[in-house]
Structures are given as structure tokens and as C-alpha cells.
Design an enzyme around this catalytic site. Sequence first.
Site, PDB file in Angstrom:
ATOM      1  N   TYR A   1      -7.208  11.446  -0.549  1.00 17.30           N
ATOM      2  CA  TYR A   1      -7.062  10.160  -1.228  1.00 17.30           C
ATOM      3  C   TYR A   1      -8.335   9.826  -1.992  1.00 17.30           C
ATOM      4  CZ  TYR A   1      -2.866   8.804   1.366  1.00 17.30           C
ATOM      5  OH  TYR A   1      -1.599   8.735   1.880  1.00 17.30           O
TER       6      TYR A   1
ATOM      7  N   TYR B   1      -2.451  16.156   5.003  1.00 15.17           N
ATOM      8  CA  TYR B   1      -3.870  15.892   5.300  1.00 15.17           C
ATOM      9  C   TYR B   1      -4.072  15.617   6.792  1.00 15.17           C
ATOM     10  CZ  TYR B   1      -2.485  10.931   4.860  1.00 15.17           C
ATOM     11  OH  TYR B   1      -1.869   9.719   4.987  1.00 15.17           O
TER      12      TYR B   1
ATOM     13  N   ARG C   1      -0.691  14.888   8.708  1.00 10.64           N
ATOM     14  CA  ARG C   1       0.461  14.158   8.182  1.00 10.64           C
ATOM     15  C   ARG C   1       1.308  15.077   7.291  1.00 10.64           C
ATOM     16  NH1 ARG C   1       1.433   9.323   7.355  1.00 10.64           N
ATOM     17  NH2 ARG C   1       3.401  10.114   8.109  1.00 10.64           N
TER      18      ARG C   1
ATOM     19  N   HIS D   1       3.598  13.080   1.910  1.00 10.75           N
ATOM     20  CA  HIS D   1       4.364  11.834   1.773  1.00 10.75           C
ATOM     21  C   HIS D   1       3.808  10.988   0.635  1.00 10.75           C
ATOM     22  CE1 HIS D   1       0.938  10.866   4.363  1.00 10.75           C
ATOM     23  NE2 HIS D   1       0.968   9.688   3.769  1.00 10.75           N
TER      24      HIS D   1
ATOM     25  N   HIS E   1       3.528   6.874  -0.247  1.00  9.14           N
ATOM     26  CA  HIS E   1       3.704   5.505   0.254  1.00  9.14           C
ATOM     27  C   HIS E   1       4.388   4.665  -0.820  1.00  9.14           C
ATOM     28  CE1 HIS E   1       0.902   5.908   3.726  1.00  9.14           C
ATOM     29  NE2 HIS E   1       0.325   6.817   2.953  1.00  9.14           N
TER      30      HIS E   1
HETATM   31 FE   LIG Z   1      -0.777   8.520   3.612  1.00  7.97          FE
END
Ligand SMILES: [Fe+2]
Length: 242
Positions: A111, A150, A160, A163, A165
Amino acid sequence: MAVGRETTNEATGAGREDGRQPPYLYPDYVATRLRAPKKPLIILPRTLSDTTGPAYGSGPIGELDDDLTRQHSGEPLGERIIVTGRVLDGDGRPVRGGLIEIWQANAAGRYTHKLDQHPAPLDPNFSGAGRCLTDEEGRYRFVTIKPGAYPWKNHENAWRPAHIHLSLFGSAFRSRLITQMYFPGDPLFEHDPIFQSVRDEKAQQRMISSFDLETTRPEWALGYRFDIVLEGREATPMENHR
Ligand SMILES: [Fe+2]
């Protein structure tokens, strides 16, 4: 939404008992141990403004807000994808002019955020944020990059699944939905306590997009379809950390 409709999932916790929505407390998902309410919720009575307003979502949307691959001088690295679908209310009616915001990791699973410091590269051509309004049929469409998996430190070797969000403002404040869209066939589903905290299998499927050849553009990008239902028994599961 008509005044006097049944209250929403988030307001009542409906669906949490039968696994269609994630429970507030899911011990494998460590953060829920701290934030799950320890006392019964107090449900506030609905007011007229709960069901009719405020009307968010009519602010100016930039021309490139729905294309995360064109927000910088160069193209981001990774697999270009198209994500599209319809937003419906609990009666199957399209939600028109509704604001959808998305945020996601880049292709390497990183991110653009100071709290994300895991050793994967940032991409100077990818911010990972987009938004758009649904059209008259409730449709939305984003062009983006397929996000990477990640690590997230919830437990030993925790990763995770890929995905995106999503945050949606429905026709009223109480129909706001925050959720995550997954990709079909991800091997990390069975190891992910956030995904697994939704126990009902059909509800789990409602969080997974489907590959869509019709949306796929030859020589350019794969298409994924993800329809979203804001309320009712068929509602898309709501993410429980807010
Ligand atoms: Fe996330």
C-alpha cells in the site's frame, strides 16, 4: 429507500448469528478481540433523516478517478484488470448515482501508506485509490491493477488474499457498506481469518468476484464482475473493522 424498511445489517447485527455477516468477535482475527463490543448493542430508533439522507456522493468526480492506471505520468506495473458490476438495494433495485470508493495494494502487495513498510516495492505510478458513481442501472466500472497478496502479522505467516476494498454510500446514510472484493480461486482463502469470519458459504461467495469474458477486452485486460447488494438476506458481507 422507503422510510420504515427493515433495519440494516450493520445496525442490528442481523446475519451475524447465522454466518452471513462476520461476527464482531472472531478470535482467530486477532484485532477483533480488542474491538468487539463486550456489552449488548443499544439500537437507536430510526429517524426520518436516517432513511432519507444525508445524500453523500454528488461531489465532483475527476475524469480519471475510475482509472487507477492513468493517474500518473507512466503506467503502473502489474496485470491490468477491469472490475465492474451492479449495486442493488435489498429489493433488487439499482442504486443510481451512488458513490463507490476503492482502495488497494499495488501488484507487489504494497500500500502507498506509511504504516505499510513490508519489503515489497512501491510503484510511483500507482496510488491505489479510485472512485466513481453508479449509472442509471446501478453499474460501476474501474480499470486498475490486480493487487498482490500481502503479509499482515495477525498470526504466524499470515497473508491476506488479493483483495480490493470498497466503500459504498447507498441511498441513505445507514445503507453504507464497506467490504472487500476477492478474486476467484485464491489459495489463501482458507488461511485468512478475515475471509473465514464470514462463516456462511454462500455469503463467502458473495465476496468473490467472477472472471467475466464479456468484460474482458482483447489484447488489453481481463474483466472481473462483482455485484453488490447493500441490504437484506442476500447482502454482500460487511467488513467488520471500521
Ligand atoms: Fe487490504
